[in-house]
Design a protein around this motif. Structure first.
Motif, PDB file in Angstrom:
ATOM      1  N   ILE A   1     -28.428  13.868  -9.186  1.00 25.49           N
ATOM      2  CA  ILE A   1     -28.180  13.263 -10.507  1.00 25.49           C
ATOM      3  C   ILE A   1     -26.684  13.009 -10.744  1.00 25.49           C
ATOM      4  O   ILE A   1     -26.249  12.889 -11.879  1.00 25.49           O
ATOM      5  N   ARG A   2     -25.928  12.897  -9.682  1.00 27.02           N
ATOM      6  CA  ARG A   2     -24.478  12.773  -9.822  1.00 27.02           C
ATOM      7  C   ARG A   2     -24.064  11.569 -10.645  1.00 27.02           C
ATOM      8  O   ARG A   2     -23.045  11.603 -11.322  1.00 27.02           O
ATOM      9  N   HIS A   3     -24.834  10.494 -10.612  1.00 26.96           N
ATOM     10  CA  HIS A   3     -24.485   9.307 -11.391  1.00 26.96           C
ATOM     11  C   HIS A   3     -24.620   9.564 -12.900  1.00 26.96           C
ATOM     12  O   HIS A   3     -24.098   8.801 -13.699  1.00 26.96           O
ATOM     13  N   LYS A   4     -25.282  10.656 -13.282  1.00 28.79           N
ATOM     14  CA  LYS A   4     -25.421  11.007 -14.694  1.00 28.79           C
ATOM     15  C   LYS A   4     -24.394  12.043 -15.138  1.00 28.79           C
ATOM     16  O   LYS A   4     -24.319  12.380 -16.311  1.00 28.79           O
ATOM     17  N   LEU A   5     -23.615  12.561 -14.200  1.00 29.25           N
ATOM     18  CA  LEU A   5     -22.609  13.582 -14.498  1.00 29.25           C
ATOM     19  C   LEU A   5     -21.212  12.981 -14.443  1.00 29.25           C
ATOM     20  O   LEU A   5     -20.972  11.999 -13.738  1.00 29.25           O
ATOM     21  N   LYS A   6     -20.300  13.595 -15.167  1.00 29.51           N
ATOM     22  CA  LYS A   6     -18.900  13.178 -15.044  1.00 29.51           C
ATOM     23  C   LYS A   6     -18.423  13.561 -13.654  1.00 29.51           C
ATOM     24  O   LYS A   6     -18.813  14.595 -13.109  1.00 29.51           O
ATOM     25  N   ARG A   7     -17.587  12.733 -13.074  1.00 31.13           N
ATOM     26  CA  ARG A   7     -17.133  12.947 -11.697  1.00 31.13           C
ATOM     27  C   ARG A   7     -16.510  14.330 -11.496  1.00 31.13           C
ATOM     28  O   ARG A   7     -16.782  14.991 -10.501  1.00 31.13           O
ATOM     29  N   LYS A   8     -15.662  14.757 -12.434  1.00 31.44           N
ATOM     30  CA  LYS A   8     -15.001  16.061 -12.287  1.00 31.44           C
ATOM     31  C   LYS A   8     -16.012  17.208 -12.283  1.00 31.44           C
ATOM     32  O   LYS A   8     -15.864  18.158 -11.530  1.00 31.44           O
ATOM     33  N   LEU A   9     -17.031  17.102 -13.130  1.00 33.50           N
ATOM     34  CA  LEU A   9     -18.059  18.138 -13.165  1.00 33.50           C
ATOM     35  C   LEU A   9     -18.848  18.150 -11.866  1.00 33.50           C
ATOM     36  O   LEU A   9     -19.064  19.205 -11.269  1.00 33.50           O
ATOM     37  N   TRP A  10     -19.267  16.965 -11.417  1.00 30.78           N
ATOM     38  CA  TRP A  10     -20.016  16.905 -10.165  1.00 30.78           C
ATOM     39  C   TRP A  10     -19.177  17.450  -9.012  1.00 30.78           C
ATOM     40  O   TRP A  10     -19.666  18.229  -8.190  1.00 30.78           O
ATOM     41  N   LEU A  11     -17.910  17.054  -8.949  1.00 36.70           N
ATOM     42  CA  LEU A  11     -17.052  17.514  -7.853  1.00 36.70           C
ATOM     43  C   LEU A  11     -16.870  19.031  -7.894  1.00 36.70           C
ATOM     44  O   LEU A  11     -16.925  19.692  -6.855  1.00 36.70           O
ATOM     45  N   ALA A  12     -16.681  19.582  -9.086  1.00 43.76           N
ATOM     46  CA  ALA A  12     -16.543  21.045  -9.212  1.00 43.76           C
ATOM     47  C   ALA A  12     -17.806  21.744  -8.713  1.00 43.76           C
ATOM     48  O   ALA A  12     -17.732  22.735  -7.983  1.00 43.76           O
ATOM     49  N   LEU A  13     -18.969  21.220  -9.098  1.00 41.48           N
ATOM     50  CA  LEU A  13     -20.231  21.805  -8.631  1.00 41.48           C
ATOM     51  C   LEU A  13     -20.391  21.630  -7.124  1.00 41.48           C
ATOM     52  O   LEU A  13     -20.850  22.537  -6.426  1.00 41.48           O
ATOM     53  N   HIS A  14     -19.999  20.478  -6.609  1.00 38.08           N
ATOM     54  CA  HIS A  14     -20.133  20.213  -5.177  1.00 38.08           C
ATOM     55  C   HIS A  14     -19.200  21.119  -4.359  1.00 38.08           C
ATOM     56  O   HIS A  14     -19.536  21.511  -3.241  1.00 38.08           O
ATOM     57  N   MET A  15     -18.041  21.445  -4.918  1.00 39.91           N
ATOM     58  CA  MET A  15     -17.095  22.321  -4.220  1.00 39.91           C
ATOM     59  C   MET A  15     -17.612  23.757  -4.124  1.00 39.91           C
ATOM     60  O   MET A  15     -17.083  24.557  -3.363  1.00 39.91           O
ATOM     61  N   LEU A  16     -18.664  24.071  -4.884  1.00 40.45           N
ATOM     62  CA  LEU A  16     -19.301  25.377  -4.735  1.00 40.45           C
ATOM     63  C   LEU A  16     -19.898  25.545  -3.339  1.00 40.45           C
ATOM     64  O   LEU A  16     -20.233  26.663  -2.938  1.00 40.45           O
ATOM     65  N   SER A  17     -20.016  24.443  -2.605  1.00 38.03           N
ATOM     66  CA  SER A  17     -20.539  24.509  -1.240  1.00 38.03           C
ATOM     67  C   SER A  17     -19.730  25.470  -0.375  1.00 38.03           C
ATOM     68  O   SER A  17     -20.293  26.133   0.497  1.00 38.03           O
ATOM     69  N   TYR A  18     -18.429  25.562  -0.625  1.00 38.97           N
ATOM     70  CA  TYR A  18     -17.587  26.453   0.186  1.00 38.97           C
ATOM     71  C   TYR A  18     -17.939  27.925  -0.028  1.00 38.97           C
ATOM     72  O   TYR A  18     -18.235  28.630   0.954  1.00 38.97           O
ATOM     73  N   PRO A  19     -17.932  28.426  -1.275  1.00 38.20           N
ATOM     74  CA  PRO A  19     -18.328  29.840  -1.422  1.00 38.20           C
ATOM     75  C   PRO A  19     -19.801  30.079  -1.083  1.00 38.20           C
ATOM     76  O   PRO A  19     -20.141  31.160  -0.586  1.00 38.20           O
ATOM     77  N   ILE A  20     -20.644  29.081  -1.305  1.00 41.97           N
ATOM     78  CA  ILE A  20     -22.059  29.235  -0.943  1.00 41.97           C
ATOM     79  C   ILE A  20     -22.185  29.422   0.570  1.00 41.97           C
ATOM     80  O   ILE A  20     -22.913  30.288   1.039  1.00 41.97           O
ATOM     81  N   PHE A  21     -21.457  28.607   1.329  1.00 39.37           N
ATOM     82  CA  PHE A  21     -21.516  28.741   2.787  1.00 39.37           C
ATOM     83  C   PHE A  21     -20.980  30.109   3.212  1.00 39.37           C
ATOM     84  O   PHE A  21     -21.528  30.738   4.123  1.00 39.37           O
ATOM     85  N   ALA A  22     -19.930  30.582   2.543  1.00 39.83           N
ATOM     86  CA  ALA A  22     -19.396  31.911   2.868  1.00 39.83           C
ATOM     87  C   ALA A  22     -20.459  32.984   2.610  1.00 39.83           C
ATOM     88  O   ALA A  22     -20.602  33.925   3.401  1.00 39.83           O
TER      89      ALA A  22
END
Length: 190
Positions: free
Chosen positions: A115-136
């Motif tokens: 649903i990224r097209h419905k979110l503000k870019r900064k919010l989506w990017l912040a959520l997407h950057m959670l991939s790093y701690p999730i992978f850890a």
């Protein structure tokens, strides 16, 4: 049908799906970081994005299979509460809890990407950057809880994947810093 499920080699399948999940999510991370490099353009960029998406969805599927099979495992069965509530497992609550949190994190990242097209870019990017701690968290869950983690090949797998992701991340950060410096122009030295 139940008899057939109980007869499955569940422990082998649980281990295999856990490792397959880890590796496909690693590939998804590599593709995602590579996609963000400014030197990647055109058809290659689109291909990387497609494979990034496929790898992450496949990795999530393997993670779900890994989790659900724990319910029917006869060697060390889990109940739904142990799987769904972090740190609630009777066996190794910390490491199982990290796996549960990682699963929720993966779901969040995948769903918000849809649903990224419905979110503000900064919010989506912040959520997407959670991939790093999730992978850890996935790495820690697998390394400290996996029954194969003391094997040489498994240690090598975790170390090499961590080094590759760390290296790509540092390289990507360096490129971002250089790009900002070029935009700002030359600095004056005193």
């Amino acid at each position: 049908m139940i008899h057939m499920l109980v007869e499955l080699p569940t422990w082998m399948l649980i281990r295999s799906f856990g490792i397959l999940s880890y590796l496909t999510l690693f590939i998804g991370m590599v593709m995602g970081i590579s996609y963000s490099f400014p030197t990647i353009k055109g058809h290659r960029k689109g291909l990387l994005l497609r494979w990034h998406t496929y790898a992450n969805i496949t990795g999530m599927g393997f993670a779900l299979l890994h989790t659900v099979l724990l319910i029917i495992d006869t060697f060390m069965p889990f109940d739904w509460a142990e799987l769904l509530i972090p740190f609630h497992a009777a066996n190794s609550p910390l490491w199982n809890g990290l796996g549960t949190i990682a699963m929720y994190g993966l779901l969040l990242v995948l769903l918000t990407t849809d649903i990224r097209h419905k979110l503000k870019r900064k919010l989506w990017l912040a959520l997407h950057m959670l991939s790093y701690p999730i992978f850890a968290l996935l790495l820690l869950h697998g390394f400290f809880l996996g029954t194969d983690s003391k094997q040489g090949w498994a240690i090598l797998m975790y170390v090499v994947t961590a080094i590759i992701l760390l290296g790509l991340t540092v390289l990507r950060m360096q490129q971002s810093i250089r790009k900002r410096q070029v935009k700002l122009g030359p600095t004056k030295h005193l």
